[in-house]
Scaffold this motif. Structure first.
Motif, PDB file in Angstrom:
ATOM      1  N   LEU B  63       0.831  -1.203   0.000  1.00  0.00           N
ATOM      2  CA  LEU B  63       0.000   0.000   0.000  1.00  0.00           C
ATOM      3  C   LEU B  63       0.864   1.251   0.000  1.00  0.00           C
ATOM      4  O   LEU B  63       0.645   2.178  -0.769  1.00  0.00           O
ATOM      5  N   LEU B  64       1.873   1.258   0.878  1.00  0.00           N
ATOM      6  CA  LEU B  64       2.676   2.465   1.043  1.00  0.00           C
ATOM      7  C   LEU B  64       3.662   2.669  -0.098  1.00  0.00           C
ATOM      8  O   LEU B  64       3.949   3.790  -0.483  1.00  0.00           O
ATOM      9  N   PHE B  65       4.208   1.544  -0.621  1.00  0.00           N
ATOM     10  CA  PHE B  65       5.280   1.695  -1.616  1.00  0.00           C
ATOM     11  C   PHE B  65       4.901   1.212  -3.007  1.00  0.00           C
ATOM     12  O   PHE B  65       5.724   1.227  -3.916  1.00  0.00           O
ATOM     13  N   GLY B  66       3.654   0.758  -3.155  1.00  0.00           N
ATOM     14  CA  GLY B  66       3.219   0.367  -4.487  1.00  0.00           C
ATOM     15  C   GLY B  66       2.836   1.595  -5.287  1.00  0.00           C
ATOM     16  O   GLY B  66       2.300   2.548  -4.742  1.00  0.00           O
ATOM     17  N   SER B  67       3.160   1.570  -6.582  1.00  0.00           N
ATOM     18  CA  SER B  67       2.836   2.757  -7.352  1.00  0.00           C
ATOM     19  C   SER B  67       1.688   2.543  -8.333  1.00  0.00           C
ATOM     20  O   SER B  67       1.372   3.420  -9.118  1.00  0.00           O
ATOM     21  N   ALA B  68       1.074   1.346  -8.321  1.00  0.00           N
ATOM     22  CA  ALA B  68      -0.057   1.103  -9.227  1.00  0.00           C
ATOM     23  C   ALA B  68      -1.346   1.535  -8.552  1.00  0.00           C
ATOM     24  O   ALA B  68      -1.655   1.102  -7.443  1.00  0.00           O
ATOM     25  N   TRP B  69      -2.077   2.406  -9.193  1.00  0.00           N
ATOM     26  CA  TRP B  69      -3.353   2.872  -8.644  1.00  0.00           C
ATOM     27  C   TRP B  69      -4.452   2.504  -9.642  1.00  0.00           C
ATOM     28  O   TRP B  69      -4.734   3.249 -10.565  1.00  0.00           O
ATOM     29  N   LYS B  70      -5.010   1.314  -9.455  1.00  0.00           N
ATOM     30  CA  LYS B  70      -6.088   0.877 -10.354  1.00  0.00           C
ATOM     31  C   LYS B  70      -7.237   0.332  -9.508  1.00  0.00           C
ATOM     32  O   LYS B  70      -7.369  -0.882  -9.323  1.00  0.00           O
TER      33      LYS B  70
END
Lengths: 253, 321, 284
Positions: B63-70
């Motif tokens: 959640l904190l370090f993932g960069s995919a927002w889908k």
């Protein structure tokens, strides 16, 4: 009595805070290498007069000065004089000591550093010298790099003396420098001042007559912003000419 | 205080009805005075509970370090938003801090008492302007300025400083957000830093001036070391203000969910994410929980900075008394 | 005069300071100038006296009376509710707890609340409303604004009350007053202008805040007729109209921003005038 050699001279000095006049036409001389004490009841303008001697009066809101203050014959209010040079000529002992937020060593070295008075390798030697002159060396030699705020208030006042001497002034100004101290520390400072008058002109403000009798060579008595009487301490204190001085000295104020 | 207690003991005899009322109100007040603390905890707990669905199903690092927002595919990486928040805040601070600290020093150490009294209401005025008005100003003045003047000027240097690369034809960018934010937090930082400087005793300045130091030397060696903690705290406080600012930033920052690489890139800070997507949050599963965790993350960032700076300031401003 | 490095440094830093100070003043002027010059041309009587008519958001007839009234309702309601809690808390905090550790904690948590971003208040308020089964409504907006204003108002009052000289309350105690009586009959009278200043400060913050009412109060073209109907607000009127692609509508956003600015600055000036009043007539 020997001839007085004036070091500081004021000519028709007037000072105002806003519309109230704090000093009225003050013309005095302050002799070289002696202890001059300015005495008088509170609110008489003693401290204002002292502040005029190093241009501290300019730090007050709405303050205004007229007339001249000559140090070695040079008017310190002349527009060609840099205020920092004026202040460098005199060391100040305030009512209570304010050590700068740095170590004991740096406090004394501060003035030498900002004025670049000495090369770096001489500073250590000089700090030691001035701490010795101020009578503080033995007490602090093992903790020179401790914060100055850790010293007792009496020690702080002597540190302020050392700090002031380190910029090689000719004059020491004291605004009731012993009033915040305990009697023993106060005596300590007084003793130093008596030793120092050989080399410096000392001007003290005091409201303690006994202190004036102990220390003063020359006395200036002020009342309501005016100089009432000035002269050799013995004469003024034992045989005052003016009735107000007589009243003050006999404790009527 | 001792005097007061002494007096109290004289009047609060059990017979006195007035004293009884006083006692009763006193006891009730103990509960009443707990409201602020309870409220603060309640907000924290409510946001935490509402973000549970997503915290339980997604690993926290993702959640904190993932960069995919889908959201439609159930991927919620907050990194673009967190980095957007940090970027905009940092740019704002880089602009605001030197200006604010110098202004506070000027007001406290150089300005006359009259000017000081004159400037205070002006700072209050600046602080009172609503954030949406700052947003309008940003859109009308700052965004075109960034687009037409600053970007062409600074991007010439992009081969040395990659963060000056111009990638975005519009002015809606991290820099525009940073400038608007800098103006918004300025009155806070100046006011607190000024107050901190005023707590430094006058005698300390005199001690330095008496040695023939110039005013600036006095400030540099005597005043600033004394005031450093407090000024630092004021900056952190300004920083936490900037983190949470929503509308003004939202209006000028471009709102593209990406990790900015340059100050001319668009960004998408956390508050903007929450504000922009609330309307549709019920339509996609877990979306509401995701937005709640965004609020939670924002709240934790702000609280951390606030608590730190308040503890420091408490200490500093109390020394005055 | 001797030339010295430190004089040069002094001049240089003074120059930087003046520039910084000038920049801050200039940005204040720039904001006021932008809002005035863009907002004035499209400010008409219809803007402030009519609600949106059909096709308003395409640039047709109407005004933003709905938002003005809505904002006043929201901010007045929020301020009133906040006042109900803030005043007794600030007053009794100083009377009963004055210098206890618990008082420190209360002040600390108030400062914490003050620092929470308004968007978080919005999210929190909305969560509670969903929990209660409410929809976006005037009441929801009022309560959320009350939450936002409460810490601001309490701390502002607290600062004023702390300035009341202890001799004043001592005099009351000496006459045999209890703590409670002293607080409400003596201290209150002394701080009344200060309380008014605190209330105005919180009101100004409340009326200008958009993020907290975005989800809780909603938006509508009608003037709200009950606590449970949605309510428009000025900041959101600015925000939504600026977001449309039509220049005529954007023009209205500018004048809505001008109206909002005038209200907020008016409130700020009023509170300044009151605090002046406070200094003049209170016993120092």
């Amino acid at each position: 009595m020997s001839e007085i050699s004036p070091h500081i001279e004021t000519q028709n000095l007037c000072a105002y805070y806003g519309s109230t006049q704090a000093l009225e036409d003050v013309s005095i001389i302050i002799p070289r290498n002696q202890i001059t004490m300015i005495i008088g009841p509170s609110g008489c303008g003693k401290t204002t007069l002292l502040k005029c001697l190093n241009r501290f009066i300019e730090l007050e809101e709405n303050a205004r000065v007229e007339g001249k203050v000559l140090i070695d014959g040079e008017n310190i209010y002349s527009p060609y004089v840099e205020v920092t040079e004026v202040r460098k000529k005199s060391g100040l002992l305030a009512q209570r000591p304010y050590p700068l937020p740095m170590s004991i060593f740096d406090n004394v070295a501060y003035g030498m550093r900002i004025h670049r008075l000495r090369p770096r390798h001489e500073i250590e030697q000089a700090v030691r010298h001035y701490l010795q002159v101020a009578g503080l060396w033995e007490e602090v030699k093992d903790r020179l790099h401790a914060p100055a705020s850790q010293l007792s208030i009496g020690q702080q006042q002597r540190l302020c003396l050392a700090r002031g001497l380190a910029v090689q002034p000719e004059i020491i100004l004291g605004d009731e420098p012993t009033s915040a101290l305990d009697p023993i520390s106060a005596r300590h400072i007084e003793k130093r001042l008596v030793e120092l008058k050989e080399r410096y002109t000392i001007v003290l403000v005091s409201h303690i007559l006994r202190q004036a009798r102990r220390l003063a060579d020359y006395v200036i008595f002020m009342y309501m912003g005016k100089v009432i009487e000035a002269g050799i301490a013995q004469q003024v204190l034992s045989a005052p000419q003016h009735e107000k001085t007589q009243a003050y000295i006999s404790g009527e104020f | 205080m001792e005097k007061r207690d002494f007096l109290k003991s004289n009047i609060q005899t059990p017979e006195s009805r007035r004293a009884k009322l006083d006692q009763r109100v006193r006891r009730a007040f103990w509960l009443f005075s707990g409201i602020p603390l309870i409220l603060a905890l309640l907000i924290l707990v409510a946001l935490w509970l509402k973000s549970q669905p997503i915290l339980l199903t997604h690993p926290i690092t993702k959640l904190l370090f993932g960069s995919a927002w889908k959201p439609q595919r159930g991927e919620f990486g907050f990194l673009p938003f967190i980095s957007g928040t940090i970027w905009v805040t940092l740019v704002a601070l880089v602009i605001a801090v030197p200006i604010c600290v110098l202004t506070a020093i000027y007001l406290s150490e150089y300005a006359s008492g009259r000017l000081q009294r004159l400037v205070k209401p002006l700072l209050d005025l600046l602080a009172a302007i609503p954030s949406v008005v700052y947003g309008v100003w940003g859109v009308l003045a700052i965004v075109p300025w960034v687009q037409n003047s600053i970007a062409p000027l600074l991007s010439q240097w992009s081969y040395i400083f990659p963060i000056l690369t111009k990638t975005n034809p519009t002015g809606y960018s991290v820099l525009a957000g940073g400038i608007v934010l800098a103006v918004m937090v300025a009155p806070f930082i100046v006011a607190i830093a000024y107050e901190v400087l005023q707590t430094v005793p006058f005698g300390l300045r005199q001690a330095s001036l008496a040695l023939g130091a110039t005013r600036w030397q006095t400030v540099k060696y005597a005043v600033l070391p004394k005031a450093a903690t407090g000024i630092f705290a004021s900056i952190i406080l300004g920083c936490s203000r900037a983190l949470g600012e929503t509308m003004a930033v939202l209006m000028v920052v471009g709102n593209v969910p990406q990790i900015p690489r340059s100050i001319f890139d668009a960004a998408y800070p956390l508050p903007a994410l929450i504000a922009n997507n609330y309307g549709e949050m019920m339509s996609i599963p877990l979306y509401d929980a995701a937005l709640m965790s965004a609020s939670l993350i924002l709240l934790i960032m702000v609280l951390g900075l606030n608590i730190f700076s308040m503890l420091a300031l408490r200490h500093v401003l109390r020394e005055r008394v | 005069m001797k030339w010295k490095w430190q004089y040069l440094e002094e001049k240089f830093i003074q120059f930087l300071m003046l520039i910084s100070f000038g920049l801050i003043l200039a940005s204040l002027l720039a904001i006021l100038f932008t809002i005035l010059s863009k907002g004035l041309p499209s400010l008409t009587w219809a803007m402030v006296s009519q609600t949106p008519k059909g096709g308003f958001y395409l640039g047709k007839e109407g005004g933003i009376l709905n938002a003005i009234i809505g904002s006043l309702y929201l901010a007045l309601g929020g301020t009133l509710i906040a006042l109900l809690f803030a005043f007794p808390l600030a007053l009794l905090l100083n009377v009963y707890l004055s210098k206890t550790v618990w008082a420190d904690w209360v002040r600390f948590s108030l400062d914490i609340l003050w620092g929470i971003p308004s968007i978080v208040y919005g999210a929190f308020g909305f969560t509670i409303m969903i929990f209660l089964g409410w929809r976006a409504s005037l009441l929801g907006g009022i309560l959320t604004l009350a939450l936002l204003e409460f810490p601001i108002m309490t701390r502002a009052m607290d600062e004023v009350i702390r300035r009341v000289p202890p001799d004043l309350s001592r005099a009351a105690y000496a006459l045999g007053s209890t703590d409670l009586e002293t607080a409400f009959f003596v201290v209150t009278r002394q701080i009344l202008p200060g309380v008014a200043t605190a209330v105005l400060l919180a009101f100004g913050r409340g009326i200008g805040d958009a993020a907290s009412v975005l989800f809780t109060a909603g938006y509508t073209d009608r003037i709200p007729d009950s606590l449970f109907s949605p309510a428009a607000s000025l900041p959101l009127a600015v925000f939504f109209q600026l977001g449309t692609p039509f220049p005529e509508v954007q023009q209205r956003a500018y004048s809505a921003a001008l109206i909002l600015t005038v209200i907020v600055l008016g409130v700020s000036l009023l509170s300044r005038w009151l605090s002046h009043f406070l200094d003049r007539y209170s016993i120092q």
